[in-house]
Design a protein around this motif. Sequence first.
Motif, PDB file in Angstrom:
ATOM      1  N   MET A 103       0.827  -1.189   0.000  1.00  0.00           N
ATOM      2  CA  MET A 103       0.000   0.000   0.000  1.00  0.00           C
ATOM      3  C   MET A 103       0.869   1.248   0.000  1.00  0.00           C
ATOM      4  O   MET A 103       0.565   2.207  -0.710  1.00  0.00           O
ATOM      5  N   ILE A 104       1.942   1.211   0.769  1.00  0.00           N
ATOM      6  CA  ILE A 104       2.849   2.366   0.838  1.00  0.00           C
ATOM      7  C   ILE A 104       3.496   2.616  -0.513  1.00  0.00           C
ATOM      8  O   ILE A 104       3.621   3.768  -0.953  1.00  0.00           O
ATOM      9  N   MET A 105       3.873   1.538  -1.196  1.00  0.00           N
ATOM     10  CA  MET A 105       4.501   1.706  -2.509  1.00  0.00           C
ATOM     11  C   MET A 105       3.522   2.304  -3.517  1.00  0.00           C
ATOM     12  O   MET A 105       3.907   3.158  -4.332  1.00  0.00           O
ATOM     13  N   LEU A 106       2.264   1.899  -3.475  1.00  0.00           N
ATOM     14  CA  LEU A 106       1.260   2.477  -4.369  1.00  0.00           C
ATOM     15  C   LEU A 106       0.997   3.943  -4.040  1.00  0.00           C
ATOM     16  O   LEU A 106       0.792   4.768  -4.941  1.00  0.00           O
ATOM     17  N   ILE A 107       1.005   4.292  -2.771  1.00  0.00           N
ATOM     18  CA  ILE A 107       0.803   5.694  -2.385  1.00  0.00           C
ATOM     19  C   ILE A 107       1.967   6.545  -2.870  1.00  0.00           C
ATOM     20  O   ILE A 107       1.768   7.646  -3.420  1.00  0.00           O
ATOM     21  N   ILE A 108       3.190   6.056  -2.706  1.00  0.00           N
ATOM     22  CA  ILE A 108       4.354   6.816  -3.172  1.00  0.00           C
ATOM     23  C   ILE A 108       4.326   6.957  -4.689  1.00  0.00           C
ATOM     24  O   ILE A 108       4.598   8.036  -5.234  1.00  0.00           O
ATOM     25  N   ALA A 109       3.968   5.888  -5.399  1.00  0.00           N
ATOM     26  CA  ALA A 109       3.855   5.968  -6.863  1.00  0.00           C
ATOM     27  C   ALA A 109       2.776   6.971  -7.262  1.00  0.00           C
ATOM     28  O   ALA A 109       2.969   7.753  -8.209  1.00  0.00           O
ATOM     29  N   SER A 110       1.657   6.992  -6.549  1.00  0.00           N
ATOM     30  CA  SER A 110       0.597   7.954  -6.849  1.00  0.00           C
ATOM     31  C   SER A 110       1.071   9.385  -6.632  1.00  0.00           C
ATOM     32  O   SER A 110       0.789  10.274  -7.450  1.00  0.00           O
ATOM     33  N   LEU A 111       1.799   9.606  -5.553  1.00  0.00           N
ATOM     34  CA  LEU A 111       2.325  10.957  -5.298  1.00  0.00           C
ATOM     35  C   LEU A 111       3.333  11.382  -6.359  1.00  0.00           C
ATOM     36  O   LEU A 111       3.353  12.543  -6.792  1.00  0.00           O
ATOM     37  N   MET A 112       4.152  10.440  -6.809  1.00  0.00           N
ATOM     38  CA  MET A 112       5.125  10.772  -7.853  1.00  0.00           C
ATOM     39  C   MET A 112       4.432  11.055  -9.191  1.00  0.00           C
ATOM     40  O   MET A 112       4.834  11.957  -9.924  1.00  0.00           O
ATOM     41  N   PHE A 113       3.369  10.295  -9.502  1.00  0.00           N
ATOM     42  CA  PHE A 113       2.619  10.581 -10.724  1.00  0.00           C
ATOM     43  C   PHE A 113       1.845  11.891 -10.608  1.00  0.00           C
ATOM     44  O   PHE A 113       1.618  12.566 -11.614  1.00  0.00           O
ATOM     45  N   LEU A 114       1.441  12.264  -9.398  1.00  0.00           N
ATOM     46  CA  LEU A 114       0.859  13.589  -9.195  1.00  0.00           C
ATOM     47  C   LEU A 114       1.888  14.666  -9.505  1.00  0.00           C
ATOM     48  O   LEU A 114       1.583  15.671 -10.165  1.00  0.00           O
ATOM     49  N   TRP A 115       3.115  14.450  -9.047  1.00  0.00           N
ATOM     50  CA  TRP A 115       4.210  15.378  -9.326  1.00  0.00           C
ATOM     51  C   TRP A 115       4.443  15.495 -10.838  1.00  0.00           C
ATOM     52  O   TRP A 115       4.607  16.589 -11.369  1.00  0.00           O
ATOM     53  N   VAL A 116       4.440  14.350 -11.537  1.00  0.00           N
ATOM     54  CA  VAL A 116       4.607  14.352 -12.994  1.00  0.00           C
ATOM     55  C   VAL A 116       3.477  15.138 -13.655  1.00  0.00           C
ATOM     56  O   VAL A 116       3.709  15.959 -14.551  1.00  0.00           O
ATOM     57  N   SER A 117       2.250  14.894 -13.220  1.00  0.00           N
ATOM     58  CA  SER A 117       1.098  15.573 -13.821  1.00  0.00           C
ATOM     59  C   SER A 117       1.155  17.078 -13.590  1.00  0.00           C
ATOM     60  O   SER A 117       0.856  17.865 -14.497  1.00  0.00           O
ATOM     61  N   LEU A 118       1.533  17.470 -12.383  1.00  0.00           N
ATOM     62  CA  LEU A 118       1.641  18.901 -12.095  1.00  0.00           C
ATOM     63  C   LEU A 118       2.767  19.549 -12.888  1.00  0.00           C
ATOM     64  O   LEU A 118       2.645  20.704 -13.332  1.00  0.00           O
ATOM     65  N   LEU A 119       3.861  18.839 -13.080  1.00  0.00           N
ATOM     66  CA  LEU A 119       4.968  19.362 -13.891  1.00  0.00           C
ATOM     67  C   LEU A 119       4.559  19.512 -15.349  1.00  0.00           C
ATOM     68  O   LEU A 119       4.826  20.553 -15.979  1.00  0.00           O
ATOM     69  N   CYS A 120       3.926  18.490 -15.898  1.00  0.00           N
ATOM     70  CA  CYS A 120       3.559  18.529 -17.316  1.00  0.00           C
ATOM     71  C   CYS A 120       2.452  19.536 -17.596  1.00  0.00           C
ATOM     72  O   CYS A 120       2.381  20.093 -18.691  1.00  0.00           O
ATOM     73  N   SER A 121       1.575  19.759 -16.628  1.00  0.00           N
ATOM     74  CA  SER A 121       0.524  20.764 -16.797  1.00  0.00           C
ATOM     75  C   SER A 121       1.011  22.156 -16.428  1.00  0.00           C
ATOM     76  O   SER A 121       0.254  23.111 -16.510  1.00  0.00           O
ATOM     77  N   GLN A 122       2.244  22.252 -15.984  1.00  0.00           N
ATOM     78  CA  GLN A 122       2.934  23.496 -15.623  1.00  0.00           C
ATOM     79  C   GLN A 122       2.265  24.238 -14.465  1.00  0.00           C
ATOM     80  O   GLN A 122       2.255  25.453 -14.419  1.00  0.00           O
ATOM     81  N   TYR A 123       1.712  23.461 -13.536  1.00  0.00           N
ATOM     82  CA  TYR A 123       1.282  24.036 -12.262  1.00  0.00           C
ATOM     83  C   TYR A 123       2.493  24.240 -11.356  1.00  0.00           C
ATOM     84  O   TYR A 123       2.458  25.055 -10.448  1.00  0.00           O
ATOM     85  N   ILE A 124       3.531  23.441 -11.609  1.00  0.00           N
ATOM     86  CA  ILE A 124       4.839  23.577 -10.961  1.00  0.00           C
ATOM     87  C   ILE A 124       5.813  23.965 -12.059  1.00  0.00           C
ATOM     88  O   ILE A 124       5.674  23.526 -13.199  1.00  0.00           O
ATOM     89  N   ILE A 174      -6.978   4.529  -7.892  1.00  0.00           N
ATOM     90  CA  ILE A 174      -7.973   3.450  -7.890  1.00  0.00           C
ATOM     91  C   ILE A 174      -7.333   2.151  -7.392  1.00  0.00           C
ATOM     92  O   ILE A 174      -7.945   1.394  -6.635  1.00  0.00           O
ATOM     93  N   GLY A 175      -6.088   1.892  -7.804  1.00  0.00           N
ATOM     94  CA  GLY A 175      -5.368   0.719  -7.306  1.00  0.00           C
ATOM     95  C   GLY A 175      -5.196   0.749  -5.799  1.00  0.00           C
ATOM     96  O   GLY A 175      -5.350  -0.275  -5.123  1.00  0.00           O
ATOM     97  N   CYS A 176      -4.888   1.923  -5.249  1.00  0.00           N
ATOM     98  CA  CYS A 176      -4.766   2.067  -3.794  1.00  0.00           C
ATOM     99  C   CYS A 176      -6.089   1.755  -3.107  1.00  0.00           C
ATOM    100  O   CYS A 176      -6.118   1.070  -2.080  1.00  0.00           O
ATOM    101  N   LEU A 177      -7.181   2.264  -3.673  1.00  0.00           N
ATOM    102  CA  LEU A 177      -8.491   2.009  -3.078  1.00  0.00           C
ATOM    103  C   LEU A 177      -8.872   0.539  -3.141  1.00  0.00           C
ATOM    104  O   LEU A 177      -9.437  -0.006  -2.187  1.00  0.00           O
ATOM    105  N   VAL A 178      -8.564  -0.115  -4.247  1.00  0.00           N
ATOM    106  CA  VAL A 178      -8.876  -1.542  -4.381  1.00  0.00           C
ATOM    107  C   VAL A 178      -8.080  -2.361  -3.369  1.00  0.00           C
ATOM    108  O   VAL A 178      -8.623  -3.268  -2.724  1.00  0.00           O
ATOM    109  N   VAL A 179      -6.803  -2.043  -3.198  1.00  0.00           N
ATOM    110  CA  VAL A 179      -5.992  -2.760  -2.214  1.00  0.00           C
ATOM    111  C   VAL A 179      -6.503  -2.486  -0.808  1.00  0.00           C
ATOM    112  O   VAL A 179      -6.520  -3.387   0.041  1.00  0.00           O
TER     113      VAL A 179
END
Length: 153
Positions: free
Chosen positions: A1-22, A103-108
């Motif tokens: 669960m921790i690994m999925l949460i960290i992956a989700s946070l990193m993909f949030l970082w990617v999304s914010l970077l690509c959308s130029q919010y960061i 969604i993967g985090c919620l399913v787990v």
Amino acid sequence: MIMLIIASLMFLWVSLLCSQYIEYSEEQLYASTVIACAFLNGCVPLLYEQMCDAAFPIPEGIIVGISGLITMLGGIFYILPISLVEFEDNSWLEWSILVICVIGCLVVLITPQRNGRSDLDLSIHVTKTTHYKRFGEDQNNFLVTEKKDTENA
């Protein structure tokens, strides 16, 4: 669960970077992508193990084969729109990966934890005498008595 949460946070970082919010920088994009993929790929064997435990009486090979097939089909349907239709804005790709991880985090989280295989291994106790019989020979020559070892149990 921790690994999925960290992956989700990193993909949030990617999304914010690509959308130029960061403020965009290649170093941040590389670091966040590598960390996200490392944690996401690192939890795949754990998820397979959880699926095998959840469907215990069914053999592991069947469960892993079916889940691998579903994973490959999901990847095909994820990439298929990109190859068939040319989009002006592909920002939905980063956000969809984030949504899939959440969604993967919620399913787990809602899946009940069962340890059917390990519980079965712990519940078996050998207390009977086992006889091995060969044709034409005395049965007592092949008598094997198995005793329960109480110190290691």
